[in-house]
Design a protein around this motif. Structure first.
Motif, PDB file in Angstrom:
ATOM      1  N   LEU A 228       0.654  -1.146  -0.022  1.00  0.00           N
ATOM      2  CA  LEU A 228      -0.065   0.253   0.035  1.00  0.00           C
ATOM      3  C   LEU A 228       1.065   1.285  -0.046  1.00  0.00           C
ATOM      4  CD1 LEU A 228      -2.767   1.393   0.358  1.00  0.00           C
ATOM      5  CD2 LEU A 228      -2.642   1.051   2.672  1.00  0.00           C
ATOM      6  N   ARG A 229       1.650   1.376   0.994  1.00  0.00           N
ATOM      7  CA  ARG A 229       2.741   2.547   0.935  1.00  0.00           C
ATOM      8  C   ARG A 229       3.219   2.773  -0.319  1.00  0.00           C
ATOM      9  NH1 ARG A 229       3.913   1.918   5.447  1.00  0.00           N
ATOM     10  NH2 ARG A 229       3.081   3.428   6.793  1.00  0.00           N
ATOM     11  N   GLY A 230       3.991   1.783  -0.964  1.00  0.00           N
ATOM     12  CA  GLY A 230       4.504   1.945  -2.021  1.00  0.00           C
ATOM     13  C   GLY A 230       3.781   2.324  -3.386  1.00  0.00           C
ATOM     14  N   LEU A 231       2.307   1.913  -3.278  1.00  0.00           N
ATOM     15  CA  LEU A 231       1.333   2.552  -4.147  1.00  0.00           C
ATOM     16  C   LEU A 231       1.172   3.726  -4.125  1.00  0.00           C
ATOM     17  CD1 LEU A 231      -0.776  -0.860  -4.423  1.00  0.00           C
ATOM     18  CD2 LEU A 231       0.714  -0.070  -6.282  1.00  0.00           C
ATOM     19  N   LEU A 232       1.064   4.200  -2.913  1.00  0.00           N
ATOM     20  CA  LEU A 232       0.612   5.590  -2.550  1.00  0.00           C
ATOM     21  C   LEU A 232       1.796   6.544  -2.761  1.00  0.00           C
ATOM     22  CD1 LEU A 232      -1.596   5.201   0.859  1.00  0.00           C
ATOM     23  CD2 LEU A 232      -2.256   5.829  -1.646  1.00  0.00           C
ATOM     24  N   ARG A 233       2.901   6.213  -2.640  1.00  0.00           N
ATOM     25  CA  ARG A 233       3.823   7.067  -2.777  1.00  0.00           C
ATOM     26  C   ARG A 233       4.104   7.270  -4.417  1.00  0.00           C
ATOM     27  NH1 ARG A 233       7.673   3.739  -0.747  1.00  0.00           N
ATOM     28  NH2 ARG A 233       7.300   4.692   1.466  1.00  0.00           N
TER      29      ARG A 233
ATOM     30  N   ASP B 288       8.817  22.142   2.738  1.00  0.00           N
ATOM     31  CA  ASP B 288       9.135  21.749   1.486  1.00  0.00           C
ATOM     32  C   ASP B 288       8.405  20.918   0.668  1.00  0.00           C
ATOM     33  OD1 ASP B 288      10.425  19.228   2.185  1.00  0.00           O
ATOM     34  OD2 ASP B 288      12.190  20.522   2.916  1.00  0.00           O
ATOM     35  N   GLU B 289       8.902  20.818  -0.589  1.00  0.00           N
ATOM     36  CA  GLU B 289       7.826  19.523  -1.126  1.00  0.00           C
ATOM     37  C   GLU B 289       8.069  18.282  -0.862  1.00  0.00           C
ATOM     38  OE1 GLU B 289       7.027  19.216  -6.036  1.00  0.00           O
ATOM     39  OE2 GLU B 289       6.950  21.014  -5.184  1.00  0.00           O
ATOM     40  N   ALA B 290       9.637  17.833  -0.503  1.00  0.00           N
ATOM     41  CA  ALA B 290       9.744  16.556  -0.073  1.00  0.00           C
ATOM     42  C   ALA B 290       8.982  16.070   1.026  1.00  0.00           C
ATOM     43  CB  ALA B 290      11.375  16.271  -0.121  1.00  0.00           C
ATOM     44  N   LEU B 291       9.098  17.249   2.051  1.00  0.00           N
ATOM     45  CA  LEU B 291       8.208  16.616   3.122  1.00  0.00           C
ATOM     46  C   LEU B 291       6.941  16.645   2.971  1.00  0.00           C
ATOM     47  CD1 LEU B 291       8.356  16.294   6.352  1.00  0.00           C
ATOM     48  CD2 LEU B 291       8.505  18.623   6.658  1.00  0.00           C
ATOM     49  N   PHE B 292       6.274  17.462   2.238  1.00  0.00           N
ATOM     50  CA  PHE B 292       4.830  17.789   1.672  1.00  0.00           C
ATOM     51  C   PHE B 292       4.547  16.445   1.171  1.00  0.00           C
ATOM     52  CE2 PHE B 292       2.172  18.038  -1.723  1.00  0.00           C
ATOM     53  CZ  PHE B 292       1.020  18.346  -1.447  1.00  0.00           C
ATOM     54  N   ALA B 293       5.261  15.710   0.270  1.00  0.00           N
ATOM     55  CA  ALA B 293       4.887  14.423  -0.217  1.00  0.00           C
ATOM     56  C   ALA B 293       4.854  13.347   0.532  1.00  0.00           C
ATOM     57  CB  ALA B 293       5.696  14.418  -1.575  1.00  0.00           C
TER      58      ALA B 293
ATOM     59  N   LEU C 161       1.876  13.323   2.839  1.00  0.00           N
ATOM     60  CA  LEU C 161       0.749  13.018   2.427  1.00  0.00           C
ATOM     61  C   LEU C 161       0.784  11.529   2.160  1.00  0.00           C
ATOM     62  CD1 LEU C 161      -1.828  14.027   1.181  1.00  0.00           C
ATOM     63  CD2 LEU C 161      -0.622  14.456  -1.079  1.00  0.00           C
ATOM     64  N   VAL C 162       1.981  10.933   1.857  1.00  0.00           N
ATOM     65  CA  VAL C 162       1.676   9.418   1.623  1.00  0.00           C
ATOM     66  C   VAL C 162       1.539   8.660   3.151  1.00  0.00           C
ATOM     67  CG1 VAL C 162       3.260   7.345   1.344  1.00  0.00           C
ATOM     68  CG2 VAL C 162       3.172   9.320  -0.168  1.00  0.00           C
ATOM     69  N   GLU C 163       2.068   9.212   4.232  1.00  0.00           N
ATOM     70  CA  GLU C 163       1.910   8.790   5.459  1.00  0.00           C
ATOM     71  C   GLU C 163       0.620   8.960   5.954  1.00  0.00           C
ATOM     72  OE1 GLU C 163       3.965   6.643   6.963  1.00  0.00           O
ATOM     73  OE2 GLU C 163       5.120   6.767   5.183  1.00  0.00           O
ATOM     74  N   THR C 164      -0.027  10.228   5.652  1.00  0.00           N
ATOM     75  CA  THR C 164      -1.412  10.402   5.927  1.00  0.00           C
ATOM     76  C   THR C 164      -2.440   9.541   5.432  1.00  0.00           C
ATOM     77  OG1 THR C 164      -0.817  12.769   6.696  1.00  0.00           O
ATOM     78  CG2 THR C 164      -2.905  12.338   6.316  1.00  0.00           C
ATOM     79  N   THR C 165      -2.209   9.402   3.910  1.00  0.00           N
ATOM     80  CA  THR C 165      -3.112   8.767   3.398  1.00  0.00           C
ATOM     81  C   THR C 165      -3.135   7.114   3.650  1.00  0.00           C
ATOM     82  OG1 THR C 165      -2.895  10.228   1.543  1.00  0.00           O
ATOM     83  CG2 THR C 165      -4.204   8.309   1.057  1.00  0.00           C
ATOM     84  N   THR C 166      -1.843   6.726   4.025  1.00  0.00           N
ATOM     85  CA  THR C 166      -1.715   5.250   4.318  1.00  0.00           C
ATOM     86  C   THR C 166      -2.441   5.072   5.903  1.00  0.00           C
ATOM     87  OG1 THR C 166       0.384   5.228   3.199  1.00  0.00           O
ATOM     88  CG2 THR C 166       0.038   3.713   5.039  1.00  0.00           C
ATOM     89  N   ALA C 167      -2.326   6.065   6.780  1.00  0.00           N
ATOM     90  CA  ALA C 167      -3.009   6.092   7.839  1.00  0.00           C
ATOM     91  C   ALA C 167      -4.559   5.858   7.877  1.00  0.00           C
ATOM     92  CB  ALA C 167      -2.574   7.189   8.795  1.00  0.00           C
ATOM     93  N   LEU C 168      -4.948   6.739   7.101  1.00  0.00           N
ATOM     94  CA  LEU C 168      -6.337   6.843   6.494  1.00  0.00           C
ATOM     95  C   LEU C 168      -7.030   5.502   6.197  1.00  0.00           C
ATOM     96  CD1 LEU C 168      -8.198   9.778   4.786  1.00  0.00           C
ATOM     97  CD2 LEU C 168      -8.886   7.322   4.522  1.00  0.00           C
ATOM     98  N   LEU C 169      -6.160   4.984   5.125  1.00  0.00           N
ATOM     99  CA  LEU C 169      -6.803   3.509   4.615  1.00  0.00           C
ATOM    100  C   LEU C 169      -6.532   2.498   5.599  1.00  0.00           C
ATOM    101  CD1 LEU C 169      -5.529   4.264   0.847  1.00  0.00           C
ATOM    102  CD2 LEU C 169      -7.636   4.161   1.865  1.00  0.00           C
ATOM    103  N   GLN C 170      -5.386   2.576   6.363  1.00  0.00           N
ATOM    104  CA  GLN C 170      -5.337   1.296   7.140  1.00  0.00           C
ATOM    105  C   GLN C 170      -5.980   1.290   8.561  1.00  0.00           C
ATOM    106  OE1 GLN C 170      -0.977   1.141   7.248  1.00  0.00           O
ATOM    107  NE2 GLN C 170      -0.974  -0.421   5.511  1.00  0.00           N
ATOM    108  N   ALA C 171      -6.601   2.558   8.835  1.00  0.00           N
ATOM    109  CA  ALA C 171      -7.325   2.623  10.149  1.00  0.00           C
ATOM    110  C   ALA C 171      -8.241   1.324  10.282  1.00  0.00           C
ATOM    111  CB  ALA C 171      -8.099   4.039  10.191  1.00  0.00           C
ATOM    112  N   PRO C 172      -8.344   0.932  11.509  1.00  0.00           N
ATOM    113  CA  PRO C 172      -9.201  -0.141  11.700  1.00  0.00           C
ATOM    114  C   PRO C 172     -10.683   0.239  11.659  1.00  0.00           C
ATOM    115  CG  PRO C 172      -8.199   0.622  13.847  1.00  0.00           C
ATOM    116  CD  PRO C 172      -7.661   1.262  12.686  1.00  0.00           C
TER     117      PRO C 172
END
Length: 211
Positions: A84-89, A184-189, A192-203
């Motif tokens: 999942l994380r790789g796909l979102l990245r 900066d853009e690197a941190l933003f991206a 965003l990957v971590e936030t979206t991953t957490a949303l999708l993986q929430a129980p």
């Protein structure tokens, strides 16, 4: 008198559409403003080339999709089978390339207004993304969420994609306005990957525990 036929005019209308749709809204933009910005004297130029406002909007989004598809294909190959994380990245990296140009930034501002039309919740892709690598990625992301019941899975997936689009559009708007973002853009991206991953993986919520 400016021509209202030919590929050059069609491209001028697409470029003008990007600017006006971004400024006035995907559904509030005035076709006369698009025609005027494209340097056309025929008020029916949009209808002649695209059939309707929706046709022009689809053409704008199709060009944007063509650009990001190339990057997404390469990013997915680089990600391999990293879950999942790789796909979102890969998704976030591809979308972020649109932040690098004024044209891309405008298209990100438009895309976020159309996120509800993607067809994720009904499994019926909008024609502009049907058969694309992007639609295939959506299916691969969903396959990582099989622990969730289908209705919740589809709803959460749609919300996650909306989040990515809204975040990109917000940053694009800051760039267009000449505002310096907080990160900066690197941190933003990465965030965003971590936030979206957490949303999708929430129980799945236990409704009995809710007040």
């Amino acid at each position: 008198m400016p021509r209202t036929s030919g590929p050059e005019t069609r491209e001028k209308l697409i470029r003008a559409g990007e600017e006006v749709f971004a400024a006035q809204g995907a559904h509030g933009a005035q076709l006369r403003d698009i025609v005027r910005l494209a340097g056309q004297s025929n008020p029916s130029a949009v209808q002649y080339h695209f059939g309707s406002r929706a046709g022009l909007l689809d053409a704008v989004m199709a060009e944007r999709q063509t650009r990001t598809e190339k990057v997404l294909t390469a990013e997915l190959a680089r990600a391999g089978d990293h879950g999942l994380r790789g796909l979102l990245r890969a998704l976030v990296a591809a979308e972020a390339t649109e932040l690098r140009t004024e044209r891309g930034r405008r298209c990100l501002r438009i895309s976020t207004q159309l996120s509800h039309e993607s067809g994720v919740r009904t499994r019926t892709p909008h024609p502009t993304i049907d058969g694309t690598v992007y639609w295939d990625l959506i299916g691969r992301v969903e396959s990582c969420l099989t622990a969730l019941p289908e209705p919740l899975r589809l709803e959460r997936l749609d919300l996650a994609l909306t989040l990515v689009g809204a975040a990109m559009a917000d940053r694009a708007g800051q760039y267009l306005a000449g505002t310096t973002p907080l990160t900066d853009e690197a941190l933003f991206a990465a965030d965003l990957v971590e936030t979206t991953t957490a949303l999708l993986q929430a129980p799945r919520p236990a409704l009995g525990d809710m007040p």
